[in-house]
Design an enzyme around this catalytic site. Sequence first.
Site, mmCIF file in Angstrom:
data_model
loop_
_atom_site.group_PDB
_atom_site.id
_atom_site.type_symbol
_atom_site.label_atom_id
_atom_site.label_comp_id
_atom_site.label_asym_id
_atom_site.label_seq_id
_atom_site.Cartn_x
_atom_site.Cartn_y
_atom_site.Cartn_z
ATOM 1 N N GLY A 227 -24.513 3.430 -0.536
ATOM 2 C CA GLY A 227 -23.622 4.042 -1.520
ATOM 3 C C GLY A 227 -23.420 3.099 -2.693
ATOM 4 O O GLY A 227 -24.295 2.296 -3.024
ATOM 5 N N LYS A 228 -22.236 3.182 -3.296
ATOM 6 C CA LYS A 228 -21.983 2.394 -4.507
ATOM 7 C C LYS A 228 -22.170 0.900 -4.250
ATOM 8 O O LYS A 228 -22.846 0.217 -5.011
ATOM 9 C CB LYS A 228 -20.556 2.679 -5.009
ATOM 10 C CG LYS A 228 -20.360 4.122 -5.462
ATOM 11 C CD LYS A 228 -19.015 4.351 -6.095
ATOM 12 C CE LYS A 228 -17.864 4.330 -5.110
ATOM 13 N NZ LYS A 228 -17.891 5.411 -4.093
ATOM 14 N N VAL A 229 -21.621 0.403 -3.149
ATOM 15 C CA VAL A 229 -21.729 -1.039 -2.871
ATOM 16 C C VAL A 229 -23.113 -1.375 -2.315
ATOM 17 O O VAL A 229 -23.749 -2.348 -2.736
ATOM 18 C CB VAL A 229 -20.628 -1.493 -1.877
ATOM 19 C CG1 VAL A 229 -20.761 -2.988 -1.603
ATOM 20 C CG2 VAL A 229 -19.242 -1.176 -2.420
ATOM 21 N N LYS B 19 0.876 -1.168 0.000
ATOM 22 C CA LYS B 19 0.000 0.000 0.000
ATOM 23 C C LYS B 19 0.915 1.220 0.000
ATOM 24 O O LYS B 19 2.079 1.119 0.408
ATOM 25 C CB LYS B 19 -0.855 -0.008 1.271
ATOM 26 C CG LYS B 19 -2.076 0.856 1.205
ATOM 27 C CD LYS B 19 -3.319 0.077 0.839
ATOM 28 C CE LYS B 19 -4.525 0.987 0.785
ATOM 29 N NZ LYS B 19 -5.753 0.272 0.503
HETATM 30 N N1 NAD Z 1 -16.277 0.336 -3.627
HETATM 31 C C1 NAD Z 1 -15.537 -0.739 -3.486
HETATM 32 O O1 NAD Z 1 -15.183 -1.421 -4.452
HETATM 33 C C2 NAD Z 1 -15.126 -1.192 -2.092
HETATM 34 C C3 NAD Z 1 -14.241 -2.290 -1.989
HETATM 35 C C4 NAD Z 1 -13.882 -2.746 -0.704
HETATM 36 C C5 NAD Z 1 -14.392 -2.095 0.411
HETATM 37 N N2 NAD Z 1 -15.229 -1.021 0.275
HETATM 38 C C6 NAD Z 1 -15.728 -0.369 1.494
HETATM 39 O O2 NAD Z 1 -17.150 -0.469 1.526
HETATM 40 C C7 NAD Z 1 -17.714 0.709 2.119
HETATM 41 C C8 NAD Z 1 -18.695 1.334 1.150
HETATM 42 O O3 NAD Z 1 -18.010 1.675 -0.053
HETATM 43 P P1 NAD Z 1 -18.735 2.479 -1.217
HETATM 44 O O4 NAD Z 1 -17.805 2.413 -2.370
HETATM 45 O O5 NAD Z 1 -20.137 2.030 -1.346
HETATM 46 O O6 NAD Z 1 -18.691 3.937 -0.600
HETATM 47 P P2 NAD Z 1 -19.727 5.132 -0.852
HETATM 48 O O7 NAD Z 1 -19.042 6.345 -0.351
HETATM 49 O O8 NAD Z 1 -20.245 5.099 -2.256
HETATM 50 O O9 NAD Z 1 -20.968 4.750 0.083
HETATM 51 C C9 NAD Z 1 -20.977 4.883 1.463
HETATM 52 C C10 NAD Z 1 -22.392 5.294 1.852
HETATM 53 O O10 NAD Z 1 -22.485 5.267 3.268
HETATM 54 C C11 NAD Z 1 -23.226 6.405 3.677
HETATM 55 N N3 NAD Z 1 -22.915 6.711 5.071
HETATM 56 C C12 NAD Z 1 -21.839 7.379 5.556
HETATM 57 N N4 NAD Z 1 -21.933 7.465 6.900
HETATM 58 C C13 NAD Z 1 -23.068 6.830 7.255
HETATM 59 C C14 NAD Z 1 -23.701 6.580 8.499
HETATM 60 N N5 NAD Z 1 -23.172 6.992 9.652
HETATM 61 N N6 NAD Z 1 -24.868 5.888 8.490
HETATM 62 C C15 NAD Z 1 -25.422 5.467 7.324
HETATM 63 N N7 NAD Z 1 -24.859 5.683 6.126
HETATM 64 C C16 NAD Z 1 -23.705 6.354 6.087
HETATM 65 C C17 NAD Z 1 -22.847 7.486 2.681
HETATM 66 O O11 NAD Z 1 -23.811 8.530 2.634
HETATM 67 C C18 NAD Z 1 -22.761 6.684 1.382
HETATM 68 O O12 NAD Z 1 -24.008 6.669 0.698
HETATM 69 C C19 NAD Z 1 -16.519 1.598 2.490
HETATM 70 O O13 NAD Z 1 -16.154 1.323 3.827
HETATM 71 C C20 NAD Z 1 -15.425 1.116 1.563
HETATM 72 O O14 NAD Z 1 -14.138 1.339 2.111
HETATM 73 C C21 NAD Z 1 -15.609 -0.581 -0.954
#
Ligand code: NAD
Length: 360
Positions: free
Chosen positions: A185-187, A83
Site C-alpha cells: 500500500g502507501k507505505v 487519541k
Molecule cells: N500511512 C502511514 O503514515 C502510517 C503510519 C504509521 C503506521 N501505519 C500502518 O502501516 C500499515 C500500512 O499503512 P498504509 O498507509 O500503507 O495502508 P494502505 O491501506 O495504503 O496499505 C495496506 C496494504 O496492505 C494490503 N493488505 C491488506 N490485507 C492484506 C493481507 N492479508 N495480505 C497482504 N496484503 C494485505 C492492502 O491491499 C493495501 O495495499 C497499516 O497498518 C497502518 O496502520 C501507516
Amino acid sequence: MGVFASTDDPVSTGHEQVVFCQDKQSGLKAIIGIYSTALGPALGGTRFYPYASEDDALADVLDLSRGMAYKNALAGLDLGGGKAVIWGDPEQIKSEALLRAYGRFVESLAGRYYTACDVGTYVADMDVIARETRYVTGRSVEHGGAGDSSILTAWGVFQGMRAAAEHVWGTPSLRGRRVGVAGLGKVGKYLTGHLIEDGAEVVATDVNPKALAWVRANHPQVTLVDDAAALVAADIDVYAPCALGGALNDDTVPALRAKVVTGAANNQLAHPGVEKLLADRGILYTPDYVVNAGGVIQVADEIEGFNFDRAKLRATRIFDTTREILHLADAEGVPPAVAADRLAERRMAEVGRLRTIHLR
Ligand SMILES: NC(=O)c1ccc[n+]([C@@H]2O[C@H](COP(=O)([O-])OP(=O)(O)OC[C@H]3O[C@@H](n4cnc5c(N)ncnc54)[C@H](O)[C@@H]3O)[C@@H](O)[C@H]2O)c1
C-alpha cells in the site's frame, strides 16, 4: 448507557483525563483520551468507527492514547499521548455539523490535546474540524498541511530496518538481503523503493490486484508470492509487515524464516507474549511503534509550520533510536519491545519531571 460506568477504568489505567463529548443534534458521540502530557500537549488522531458498544469505544481510546504517549516519547517529540474516538459509522453519520461540533470539544481542551487523522478520518475532515479549533494537524497542503505521511513513515521503517541489519549482520545496510514486504500500500510501495535502492532483493505480496500491478510496472525485479503465509514461509532475511495488525501470532512466528522483523503495520504483536516467542526463536523484532513513527513526526512538524527536510531529519533518527533500544535490550536481557517501553517511560519521567522547576 455507561458514561463513566465502564469496565475499563481510566483511573486504574493511569490516564490523566478522559472526556466524553455529545452533541445530540448532529449525532456526535466522542471520547477524547489523554494519557500523558508529561512531555507536552497530547497528540493523536481521531478514529471514527462503528464500535459495538460504548465500552468497546472507551477501551480502544484508552489503549490507543497510551500507545501514542510511548510513540511520541520515543520519536523525540515534545508531545504527550492522546487519541480520540468518534462512535458511529462514518459512512452514515459523518457531516459538517458533527465534525465541527467535535472541533469545538477539542478547542475546549485549550491545547491539552491536538487531533489528526486516523482510521475513518481524512485530511479533508481535519480541514473542517480546523474551522472550530486551532488544535488540529494532518491538514491539506492548501491549508499548510504536510500531505501524504506514508513517505516519511516508509523512510523511518527503512531506518529501523538498517539499525536491525547492523545489529544482526554488522552493517547498516540491506544490500544482498532478501526482504519480504507484506502489503504494497502507501507505505509498502515507498519502502520497496528504498530497499531496491539499497541493493536488497524484495519478495512481496498484497491482496489488492491494483497494488500488484503497480509493483509489476514500477519494480519488475520484485518477486511476488501468493499471500502473507507464503511470504512468512519463504527464504527471507527480513519480514516487513506493512498491511494489518496481528501479523505476528502463534501461527506465523513458528513458521517465520526471517532473522529480523521490521515493518510499518500498527500492533504487529497479536497478543502479549509474542515478543518472547520471537526472542526465543532468535528473531530480532523492532517494535512497530518505534519504526513507524515517521507519520506522527510529520504531523507533529506541521504544528510548527511544515518543513519536509526538518521532519525527514527527525525520521532519520529512528535509526539511532532503534539502535539504542537494541543495545538496551541486550544489556538488560529483555526483548526489544520491553526495552522500548522502558526507554519511553524513562524519557516521560526524566523530561516530564523538569516541569516541576518553577518558571514564573
Ligand atoms: N500511512 C502511514 O503514515 C502510517 C503510519 C504509521 C503506521 N501505519 C500502518 O502501516 C500499515 C500500512 O499503512 P498504509 O498507509 O500503507 O495502508 P494502505 O491501506 O495504503 O496499505 C495496506 C496494504 O496492505 C494490503 N493488505 C491488506 N490485507 C492484506 C493481507 N492479508 N495480505 C497482504 N496484503 C494485505 C492492502 O491491499 C493495501 O495495499 C497499516 O497498518 C497502518 O496502520 C501507516
